[in-house]
Design a protein around this motif. Structure first.
Motif, mmCIF file in Angstrom:
data_model
loop_
_atom_site.group_PDB
_atom_site.id
_atom_site.type_symbol
_atom_site.label_atom_id
_atom_site.label_comp_id
_atom_site.label_asym_id
_atom_site.label_seq_id
_atom_site.Cartn_x
_atom_site.Cartn_y
_atom_site.Cartn_z
ATOM 1 N N TYR A 105 0.846 -1.194 0.000
ATOM 2 C CA TYR A 105 0.000 0.000 0.000
ATOM 3 C C TYR A 105 0.879 1.240 0.000
ATOM 4 N N TYR A 106 0.303 2.337 -0.447
ATOM 5 C CA TYR A 106 1.070 3.578 -0.518
ATOM 6 C C TYR A 106 0.143 4.767 -0.367
ATOM 7 N N MET A 107 0.740 5.879 -0.030
ATOM 8 C CA MET A 107 0.004 7.144 0.056
ATOM 9 C C MET A 107 0.963 8.230 -0.391
ATOM 10 N N GLY A 119 -12.705 18.976 -6.658
ATOM 11 C CA GLY A 119 -12.368 17.550 -6.699
ATOM 12 C C GLY A 119 -11.322 17.191 -7.744
ATOM 13 N N ARG A 120 -10.831 18.206 -8.481
ATOM 14 C CA ARG A 120 -9.771 17.910 -9.447
ATOM 15 C C ARG A 120 -8.630 18.915 -9.288
ATOM 16 N N TYR A 121 -7.466 18.390 -8.992
ATOM 17 C CA TYR A 121 -6.319 19.241 -8.686
ATOM 18 C C TYR A 121 -5.127 18.835 -9.539
ATOM 19 N N ARG A 122 -4.132 19.714 -9.561
ATOM 20 C CA ARG A 122 -2.910 19.381 -10.306
ATOM 21 C C ARG A 122 -1.932 18.622 -9.416
ATOM 22 N N ILE A 129 -3.498 0.547 -3.249
ATOM 23 C CA ILE A 129 -3.194 -0.843 -2.912
ATOM 24 C C ILE A 129 -2.721 -1.533 -4.182
ATOM 25 N N GLU A 130 -1.665 -2.326 -4.100
ATOM 26 C CA GLU A 130 -1.292 -3.168 -5.240
ATOM 27 C C GLU A 130 -1.031 -4.575 -4.707
ATOM 28 N N PHE A 131 -1.732 -5.540 -5.281
ATOM 29 C CA PHE A 131 -1.449 -6.943 -4.959
ATOM 30 C C PHE A 131 -0.805 -7.570 -6.191
ATOM 31 N N ASP A 260 -3.990 2.672 -19.733
ATOM 32 C CA ASP A 260 -4.009 1.570 -20.709
ATOM 33 C C ASP A 260 -3.741 0.183 -20.144
ATOM 34 N N TYR A 261 -3.230 0.106 -18.912
ATOM 35 C CA TYR A 261 -2.707 -1.197 -18.487
ATOM 36 C C TYR A 261 -3.746 -2.202 -17.986
ATOM 37 N N TYR A 262 -5.016 -1.837 -17.991
ATOM 38 C CA TYR A 262 -5.995 -2.736 -17.372
ATOM 39 C C TYR A 262 -6.335 -3.963 -18.208
ATOM 40 N N LYS A 278 -16.955 12.491 -9.538
ATOM 41 C CA LYS A 278 -17.633 11.656 -8.552
ATOM 42 C C LYS A 278 -16.948 10.325 -8.285
ATOM 43 N N SER A 279 -15.868 10.046 -9.027
ATOM 44 C CA SER A 279 -15.179 8.771 -8.794
ATOM 45 C C SER A 279 -14.168 8.976 -7.669
ATOM 46 N N ILE A 280 -14.441 8.382 -6.507
ATOM 47 C CA ILE A 280 -13.528 8.616 -5.380
ATOM 48 C C ILE A 280 -12.369 7.614 -5.384
ATOM 49 N N ALA A 281 -12.551 6.498 -6.098
ATOM 50 C CA ALA A 281 -11.466 5.513 -6.191
ATOM 51 C C ALA A 281 -11.708 4.648 -7.412
ATOM 52 N N GLY A 282 -10.624 4.077 -7.927
ATOM 53 C CA GLY A 282 -10.782 3.213 -9.088
ATOM 54 C C GLY A 282 -9.582 2.306 -9.236
ATOM 55 N N GLY A 283 -9.788 1.214 -9.919
ATOM 56 C CA GLY A 283 -8.657 0.321 -10.108
ATOM 57 C C GLY A 283 -9.030 -0.876 -10.947
ATOM 58 N N GLY A 284 -8.200 -1.895 -10.866
ATOM 59 C CA GLY A 284 -8.473 -3.100 -11.629
ATOM 60 C C GLY A 284 -7.226 -3.944 -11.791
ATOM 61 N N ARG A 285 -7.385 -4.999 -12.585
ATOM 62 C CA ARG A 285 -6.254 -5.897 -12.874
ATOM 63 C C ARG A 285 -5.341 -5.302 -13.913
ATOM 64 N N TYR A 286 -4.077 -5.653 -13.811
ATOM 65 C CA TYR A 286 -3.128 -5.228 -14.852
ATOM 66 C C TYR A 286 -2.127 -6.370 -15.055
ATOM 67 N N ASN A 287 -2.660 -7.469 -15.610
ATOM 68 C CA ASN A 287 -1.877 -8.708 -15.708
ATOM 69 C C ASN A 287 -0.692 -8.623 -16.669
ATOM 70 N N ILE A 301 -3.268 -6.852 -9.326
ATOM 71 C CA ILE A 301 -4.489 -6.032 -9.255
ATOM 72 C C ILE A 301 -4.337 -4.977 -8.166
ATOM 73 N N GLY A 302 -4.981 -3.839 -8.356
ATOM 74 C CA GLY A 302 -4.903 -2.793 -7.331
ATOM 75 C C GLY A 302 -5.915 -1.704 -7.568
ATOM 76 N N PHE A 303 -5.860 -0.702 -6.731
ATOM 77 C CA PHE A 303 -6.721 0.472 -6.910
ATOM 78 C C PHE A 303 -6.069 1.665 -6.237
ATOM 79 N N ALA A 304 -6.576 2.837 -6.567
ATOM 80 C CA ALA A 304 -6.163 4.036 -5.838
ATOM 81 C C ALA A 304 -7.374 4.932 -5.647
ATOM 82 N N PHE A 307 -7.677 11.315 -1.780
ATOM 83 C CA PHE A 307 -8.063 11.798 -0.445
ATOM 84 C C PHE A 307 -8.956 13.045 -0.526
ATOM 85 N N GLU A 308 -8.708 13.915 -1.532
ATOM 86 C CA GLU A 308 -9.502 15.154 -1.593
ATOM 87 C C GLU A 308 -10.977 14.819 -1.811
ATOM 88 N N ARG A 309 -11.232 13.935 -2.776
ATOM 89 C CA ARG A 309 -12.632 13.585 -3.077
ATOM 90 C C ARG A 309 -13.246 12.835 -1.894
HETATM 91 P P1 HAM Z 1 -7.192 6.791 -11.434
HETATM 92 O O1 HAM Z 1 -8.618 6.391 -11.647
HETATM 93 O O2 HAM Z 1 -6.531 7.577 -12.487
HETATM 94 O O3 HAM Z 1 -6.391 5.442 -11.165
HETATM 95 O O4 HAM Z 1 -7.083 7.594 -10.073
HETATM 96 C C1 HAM Z 1 -7.579 7.049 -8.885
HETATM 97 C C2 HAM Z 1 -8.285 8.119 -8.065
HETATM 98 O O5 HAM Z 1 -7.428 9.250 -7.862
HETATM 99 C C3 HAM Z 1 -9.527 8.709 -8.707
HETATM 100 O O6 HAM Z 1 -10.644 7.871 -8.496
HETATM 101 C C4 HAM Z 1 -9.652 10.024 -7.978
HETATM 102 O O7 HAM Z 1 -10.276 9.840 -6.713
HETATM 103 C C5 HAM Z 1 -8.218 10.418 -7.746
HETATM 104 N N1 HAM Z 1 -7.795 11.408 -8.754
HETATM 105 C C6 HAM Z 1 -7.346 11.174 -10.006
HETATM 106 N N2 HAM Z 1 -7.027 12.343 -10.620
HETATM 107 C C7 HAM Z 1 -7.282 13.328 -9.716
HETATM 108 C C8 HAM Z 1 -7.145 14.753 -9.736
HETATM 109 N N3 HAM Z 1 -6.666 15.401 -10.800
HETATM 110 N N4 HAM Z 1 -7.504 15.439 -8.631
HETATM 111 C C9 HAM Z 1 -7.976 14.797 -7.534
HETATM 112 N N5 HAM Z 1 -8.110 13.459 -7.470
HETATM 113 C C10 HAM Z 1 -7.780 12.728 -8.532
HETATM 114 C C11 HAM Z 1 -5.065 5.371 -10.903
HETATM 115 O O8 HAM Z 1 -4.390 6.324 -10.621
HETATM 116 C C12 HAM Z 1 -4.543 3.951 -10.857
HETATM 117 N N6 HAM Z 1 -3.098 3.989 -10.564
HETATM 118 C C13 HAM Z 1 -5.280 3.114 -9.852
HETATM 119 C C14 HAM Z 1 -4.808 1.716 -9.788
HETATM 120 C C15 HAM Z 1 -3.994 1.165 -8.867
HETATM 121 N N7 HAM Z 1 -5.097 0.774 -10.666
HETATM 122 C C16 HAM Z 1 -4.478 -0.379 -10.306
HETATM 123 N N8 HAM Z 1 -3.807 -0.113 -9.209
#
Ligand code: HAM
Length: 417
Positions: A105-107, A119-122, A129-131, A260-262, A278-287, A301-304, A307-309
């Motif tokens: 896991y990471y932050m 809800g969208r920042y630079r 999480i990555e398994f 692209d990696y999903y 409105k997407s607070i988190a997202g992820g999936g497999r990347y085999n 597989i993992g997700f991220a 925190f702001e959303r």
């Molecule tokens: P992502 O859907 O691009 O996935 O980002 C995950 C989450 O990060 C989003 O659901 C959203 O809550 C937040 N997020 C993304 N862009 C912004 C932004 N510009 N401002 C604020 N929040 C944002 C990934 O990043 C993948 N690495 C997830 C993953 C992990 N897939 C497999 N393992």
């Protein structure tokens, strides 16, 4: 003032730090309860790592990456996401050989150049999480279960899990052809971005935010009808594991994900109250990702989540979050000698982990008492001339105004017990 914060970034001021610390602490606790270990990677990496993993034609690489050259002309990028760096660290550190260190896991901060809005920042902060190391559908359900357990621990109610399967590379290829077949007739009506997507990444046609493009989505072919036997079976199993874990979800074939990696499972957590973002988190497999960046062929597989959303969603539901930490004790010393005699008490309290406040700039009793009240401390310790002579202190409960005289020893015992 001449200097301003860069657009799309923000300061976390002291009054907000408590809630940030809290959401991070809860994530750490939940991830560790599932046996995950923390990994921290640099905020910048070789730009090519993201170009290869997120995809040359993805929005992240095409429009949103903060690239820079270092003094030797090498091309780096501020990380737009955390998966590719974690995979790079996994391969580079031969983590496949270190037993169970494949639950990670990471932050930390991520960077994407996009038009800022609520809800969208630079610069934004993700938890993830990555398994790495198994294609077993149990793990698809496990990583989803971590996010669900996290949201539950925070008390968030109105959130929906949406899942899909994007299949393996060969299913995706067939599906892309089917989408091109379908969209060909609408090509002149599509927005300029979608006209490009039609050629480079037809699946992203489903994800377009432009209203006039969205109308064609309704009758578009579904990815789920283009899954081969193995991919279909995997998706069925993932759903069975989610059902058995009591996790509710909606199957949404329009989830395509922006990177692209999903492969196979893709999912998102949606909080409608947040509007456009409105997407607070997202992820999936990347085999295929690990072999693609130079490691052994290893499923993962993992997700991220952002925190702001997440914080916005918690605030929308009026879930109380920690504010600024208040002192337990405020020390009041009247006169030079009392000031010096207060210092050992102050330092003993702080050594015991008690937040004890003191302000030497305020000298009169009245000013110090006022400062104690406005600090909202629970207690004041008062050391005036009289107490100094007697060798004791007054402990005043600032909530009830009760006070008593105590020796230094009793005072410390009372406050530290
Ligand atoms: P992502 O859907 O691009 O996935 O980002 C995950 C989450 O990060 C989003 O659901 C959203 O809550 C937040 N997020 C993304 N862009 C912004 C932004 N510009 N401002 C604020 N929040 C944002 C990934 O990043 C993948 N690495 C997830 C993953 C992990 N897939 C497999 N393992």
């Amino acid at each position: 003032m001449d200097y301003r914060i860069p657009r799309g970034t923000y300061d976390i001021l002291p009054e907000n730090s408590g809630k940030w610390q809290y959401v991070k602490d809860v994530f750490r606790r939940v991830a560790e309860s599932f046996g995950y270990f923390e990994i921290t990677t640099p905020v910048f990496e070789m730009a090519e790592l993201f170009e290869r993993s997120s995809g040359e034609n993805s929005d992240v690489v095409q429009k949103e990456m903060y690239r820079f050259m270092d003094q030797k002309g090498r091309s780096f990028a501020l990380r737009p996401e955390g998966t590719a760096p974690v995979v790079r660290a996994y391969v580079e550190n031969h983590m496949d050989k270190s037993g169970s260190r494949n639950k990670l896991y990471y932050m930390g901060p991520m960077f994407r150049y996009d038009r800022p809005q609520a809800g969208r920042y630079r610069q934004f902060y993700q938890y993830g999480i990555e398994f790495i190391g198994s294609n077993h559908p149990y793990y698809d359900a496990e990583v989803i279960a971590i996010e669900m357990a996290y949201l539950k621990a925070l008390g968030l109610q109105n959130v929906r899990l949406e899942i899909n399967s994007v299949g393996c590379a060969s299913c995706a290829k067939e599906y892309d052809l089917a989408l091109q077949d379908y969209y060909r007739q609408f090509l002149p009506e599509l927005c300029p971005d979608c006209q490009k997507r039609y050629e480079t990444k037809p699946r992203r046609l489903l994800d377009c935010k432009v209203k006039t493009c969205q109308v064609f989505r309704t009758d578009a072919p579904s990815q789920l009808d283009y899954l081969d036997e193995d991919c279909r079976e995997h998706f069925t199993q993932v759903r069975a594991y989610l059902d058995a874990s009591g996790i509710k979800y909606l199957v949404n074939p329009a989830i395509v994900r922006g990177l692209d990696y999903y492969t196979n499972t893709a999912f998102e957590l949606i909080v409608d109250a947040l509007g456009a973002q409105k997407s607070i988190a997202g992820g999936g497999r990347y085999n295929a990702l690990i072999s693609q960046i130079g490691g052994k062929d290893t499923p993962a597989i993992g997700f991220a989540g952002g925190f702001e959303r997440l914080l916005l969603a918690l605030e929308k539901e009026s879930i109380p979050l920690p504010g600024i930490t208040l002192p337990k004790v405020y020390c009041i010393a009247i006169g030079d000698e009392a000031q010096m005699s207060m210092l050992p008490i102050l330092s003993k309290l702080r050594q015991s982990g008690i937040y004890a406040d003191y302000n030497p700039d305020k000298t009169s009793f009245k000013a110090q008492m006022k400062a104690a009240d406005s600090s909202r401390a629970e207690f004041a310790i008062i050391l005036g001339e009289d107490e100094l002579k007697q060798g004791d202190f007054i402990l005043k409960n600032l909530m009830t105004s009760e006070q008593e005289r105590l020796s230094a020893e009793d005072l410390l015992q009372r406050l530290t017990q």
